[in-house]
Structure formats: C-alpha cells, structure tokens
Scaffold this motif. Sequence first.
Motif, PDB file in Angstrom:
ATOM      1  N   THR A  61       0.845  -1.185   0.000  1.00 16.03           N
ATOM      2  CA  THR A  61       0.000   0.000   0.000  1.00 16.03           C
ATOM      3  C   THR A  61       0.881   1.235   0.000  1.00 16.03           C
ATOM      4  OG1 THR A  61      -0.133  -0.081   2.411  1.00 16.03           O
ATOM      5  CG2 THR A  61      -1.943  -1.122   1.178  1.00 16.03           C
ATOM      6  N   ALA A  62       0.295   2.362  -0.351  1.00 18.19           N
ATOM      7  CA  ALA A  62       1.056   3.610  -0.445  1.00 18.19           C
ATOM      8  C   ALA A  62       1.650   4.027   0.896  1.00 18.19           C
ATOM      9  CB  ALA A  62       0.165   4.722  -1.007  1.00 18.19           C
ATOM     10  N   ASP A  63       0.967   3.715   1.995  1.00 18.50           N
ATOM     11  CA  ASP A  63       1.487   4.105   3.309  1.00 18.50           C
ATOM     12  C   ASP A  63       2.480   3.090   3.880  1.00 18.50           C
ATOM     13  OD1 ASP A  63      -0.114   1.985   4.133  1.00 18.50           O
ATOM     14  OD2 ASP A  63      -1.397   3.210   5.415  1.00 18.50           O
ATOM     15  N   CYS A  64       2.776   2.047   3.125  1.00 17.70           N
ATOM     16  CA  CYS A  64       3.778   1.022   3.485  1.00 17.70           C
ATOM     17  C   CYS A  64       3.386   0.184   4.700  1.00 17.70           C
ATOM     18  CB  CYS A  64       5.154   1.654   3.722  1.00 17.70           C
ATOM     19  SG  CYS A  64       5.784   2.562   2.298  1.00 17.70           S
ATOM     20  N   ARG A  65       2.140   0.232   5.130  1.00 13.81           N
ATOM     21  CA  ARG A  65       1.713  -0.566   6.281  1.00 13.81           C
ATOM     22  C   ARG A  65       1.438  -2.011   5.907  1.00 13.81           C
ATOM     23  NH1 ARG A  65      -3.361   1.346   8.407  1.00 13.81           N
ATOM     24  NH2 ARG A  65      -3.020  -0.300   9.920  1.00 13.81           N
ATOM     25  N   MET A  66       0.958  -2.237   4.682  1.00 11.77           N
ATOM     26  CA  MET A  66       0.547  -3.579   4.282  1.00 11.77           C
ATOM     27  C   MET A  66       1.298  -3.972   3.012  1.00 11.77           C
ATOM     28  SD  MET A  66      -3.340  -5.065   3.726  1.00 11.77           S
ATOM     29  CE  MET A  66      -3.858  -3.770   2.626  1.00 11.77           C
ATOM     30  N   PHE A  67       1.891  -5.166   3.056  1.00 11.15           N
ATOM     31  CA  PHE A  67       2.558  -5.760   1.898  1.00 11.15           C
ATOM     32  C   PHE A  67       1.797  -7.008   1.501  1.00 11.15           C
ATOM     33  CE2 PHE A  67       5.893  -3.159   3.512  1.00 11.15           C
ATOM     34  CZ  PHE A  67       6.767  -2.924   2.463  1.00 11.15           C
ATOM     35  N   TRP A  68       1.926  -7.407   0.242  1.00 14.06           N
ATOM     36  CA  TRP A  68       1.353  -8.676  -0.207  1.00 14.06           C
ATOM     37  C   TRP A  68       2.351  -9.385  -1.097  1.00 14.06           C
ATOM     38  CZ3 TRP A  68      -0.837  -3.994  -1.480  1.00 14.06           C
ATOM     39  CH2 TRP A  68      -0.631  -3.552  -2.793  1.00 14.06           C
ATOM     40  N   LEU A 103      -5.276 -14.662  -9.833  1.00 13.60           N
ATOM     41  CA  LEU A 103      -5.332 -13.639  -8.786  1.00 13.60           C
ATOM     42  C   LEU A 103      -4.350 -12.513  -9.087  1.00 13.60           C
ATOM     43  CD1 LEU A 103      -5.302 -15.855  -5.557  1.00 13.60           C
ATOM     44  CD2 LEU A 103      -7.280 -14.820  -6.680  1.00 13.60           C
ATOM     45  N   SER A 104      -4.726 -11.308  -8.737  1.00 14.04           N
ATOM     46  CA  SER A 104      -3.795 -10.183  -8.788  1.00 14.04           C
ATOM     47  C   SER A 104      -4.197  -9.196  -7.702  1.00 14.04           C
ATOM     48  CB  SER A 104      -3.795  -9.517 -10.168  1.00 14.04           C
ATOM     49  OG  SER A 104      -5.069  -8.987 -10.460  1.00 14.04           O
ATOM     50  N   VAL A 105      -3.253  -8.356  -7.303  1.00 19.48           N
ATOM     51  CA  VAL A 105      -3.491  -7.388  -6.241  1.00 19.48           C
ATOM     52  C   VAL A 105      -2.952  -6.040  -6.687  1.00 19.48           C
ATOM     53  CG1 VAL A 105      -3.186  -6.878  -3.787  1.00 19.48           C
ATOM     54  CG2 VAL A 105      -3.092  -9.242  -4.569  1.00 19.48           C
ATOM     55  N   SER A 106      -3.671  -4.986  -6.325  1.00 19.51           N
ATOM     56  CA  SER A 106      -3.194  -3.635  -6.600  1.00 19.51           C
ATOM     57  C   SER A 106      -3.539  -2.738  -5.416  1.00 19.51           C
ATOM     58  CB  SER A 106      -3.802  -3.094  -7.897  1.00 19.51           C
ATOM     59  OG  SER A 106      -5.206  -3.073  -7.811  1.00 19.51           O
ATOM     60  N   PRO A 107      -2.738  -1.696  -5.196  1.00 21.31           N
ATOM     61  CA  PRO A 107      -3.031  -0.770  -4.108  1.00 21.31           C
ATOM     62  C   PRO A 107      -4.257   0.068  -4.441  1.00 21.31           C
ATOM     63  CG  PRO A 107      -1.192   0.040  -5.391  1.00 21.31           C
ATOM     64  CD  PRO A 107      -1.557  -1.299  -5.948  1.00 21.31           C
ATOM     65  N   GLN A 108      -4.957   0.510  -3.417  1.00 21.14           N
ATOM     66  CA  GLN A 108      -6.092   1.415  -3.600  1.00 21.14           C
ATOM     67  C   GLN A 108      -6.000   2.468  -2.503  1.00 21.14           C
ATOM     68  OE1 GLN A 108     -10.132   0.186  -2.603  1.00 21.14           O
ATOM     69  NE2 GLN A 108     -10.816   1.069  -4.530  1.00 21.14           N
ATOM     70  N   GLY A 109      -5.751   3.683  -2.873  1.00 19.75           N
ATOM     71  CA  GLY A 109      -5.590   4.743  -1.889  1.00 19.75           C
ATOM     72  C   GLY A 109      -4.338   4.504  -1.054  1.00 19.75           C
ATOM     73  N   ASP A 110      -4.307   5.087   0.135  1.00 13.85           N
ATOM     74  CA  ASP A 110      -3.132   4.977   0.987  1.00 13.85           C
ATOM     75  C   ASP A 110      -3.065   3.700   1.792  1.00 13.85           C
ATOM     76  OD1 ASP A 110      -2.116   7.398   0.179  1.00 13.85           O
ATOM     77  OD2 ASP A 110      -3.030   8.516   1.823  1.00 13.85           O
ATOM     78  N   VAL A 137      -9.275  -5.065   0.709  1.00 10.45           N
ATOM     79  CA  VAL A 137      -8.740  -5.503   1.997  1.00 10.45           C
ATOM     80  C   VAL A 137      -7.980  -4.346   2.633  1.00 10.45           C
ATOM     81  CG1 VAL A 137      -8.593  -7.940   1.339  1.00 10.45           C
ATOM     82  CG2 VAL A 137      -6.636  -6.452   0.988  1.00 10.45           C
ATOM     83  N   THR A 138      -7.901  -4.364   3.963  1.00 11.38           N
ATOM     84  CA  THR A 138      -7.182  -3.343   4.714  1.00 11.38           C
ATOM     85  C   THR A 138      -6.663  -3.948   6.003  1.00 11.38           C
ATOM     86  OG1 THR A 138      -7.294  -1.022   5.424  1.00 11.38           O
ATOM     87  CG2 THR A 138      -9.175  -2.446   6.002  1.00 11.38           C
TER      88      THR A 138
END
Length: 153
Positions: A61-68, A103-110, A137-138
């Motif tokens: 994520t943009a805020d670097c809190r969550m990685f996948w 499956l694929s994942v992309s960031p959404q917002g921060d 997901v968050t």
Amino acid sequence: MRRFAVLLATGLLAAGCGWSPPSAPPTSTADCGPGPTTDAVTSEFALLPPAPWQESSRGHTADCRMFWVVVDSGDDADSPQQVLFFADGEPVGSPTPEPRPYLSVSPQGDHNAVVQYQWRQGADEPCCPTGIGTARVTLEDGRLTILDPIPGP
C-alpha cells in the motif's frame, strides 16, 4: 457529425474486445523497503495445500503498512495461486481460504488493496477467463480485514 460517428464506432469496437480493469499505478518496494523476507514468505507455505509454491509478484500500500506476496504453484494459467498479506514483516493472513488461479493485487488509496479474482466460465480458454470480481482488503488493529464479499463461481 461524421467525426462523431467514427469516434462512436471506434469506441464501440474497442468496448466489444472485452473488459480489462484499469491498471493501478506501479508500486515499488524501494519506496517502502524490501517487505517481508523470503523466510517469512516461505514459512507461510506450510499453511497452504502441499505444492511447489513460488513467489510470482509482490507489492504494498502507499502508506507502506501492508505488503502482499502472490504465490503460485505452476507455470500454466490455471495453476492455483494464493495472496499472502504482511504487516511489519509479519503474516496477517489471506482473504481467500483456498488457492485459486487468476489472482492479482493492486493498491487502492493509501491504506487498502484490491484483490482481483478471475475465473473461467463456460468454454473460456485458460488465457481468457471472463468471470471477474474484486474484494478490498485493509489492516485494522494489525489484522487483515476483508471489506467486500469474495467473488467467484
């Protein structure tokens, strides 16, 4: 008027070629550090059905809190995949209880990510599944929270 008709026809032809979700801006782990270690990812393989799991992509994520990390178990399009989520290098789970292909994942917002699920319908070829849906997901209190129902067949 003729120009409008040509533009309209071009747009209709393009729309008939199939839908593809817009691509998210690229993420770079250089912005947030390396993310989960290889050992952290590999240790999560023990929670998955037995298979020769390998990492196929990763992001954050943009805020670097969550990685996948997306892992797969083969080279063909129908090979099962799984998305593993991490916070502060520690595993926080997966939104999908069982591995699924496409499956694929992309960031959404921060703070959020979007997991895209695709599946074959009818006579779909392995290259071109037409079933598609997403789930956001968050992280909440350090735990993975699924904000939408998981789509699928």
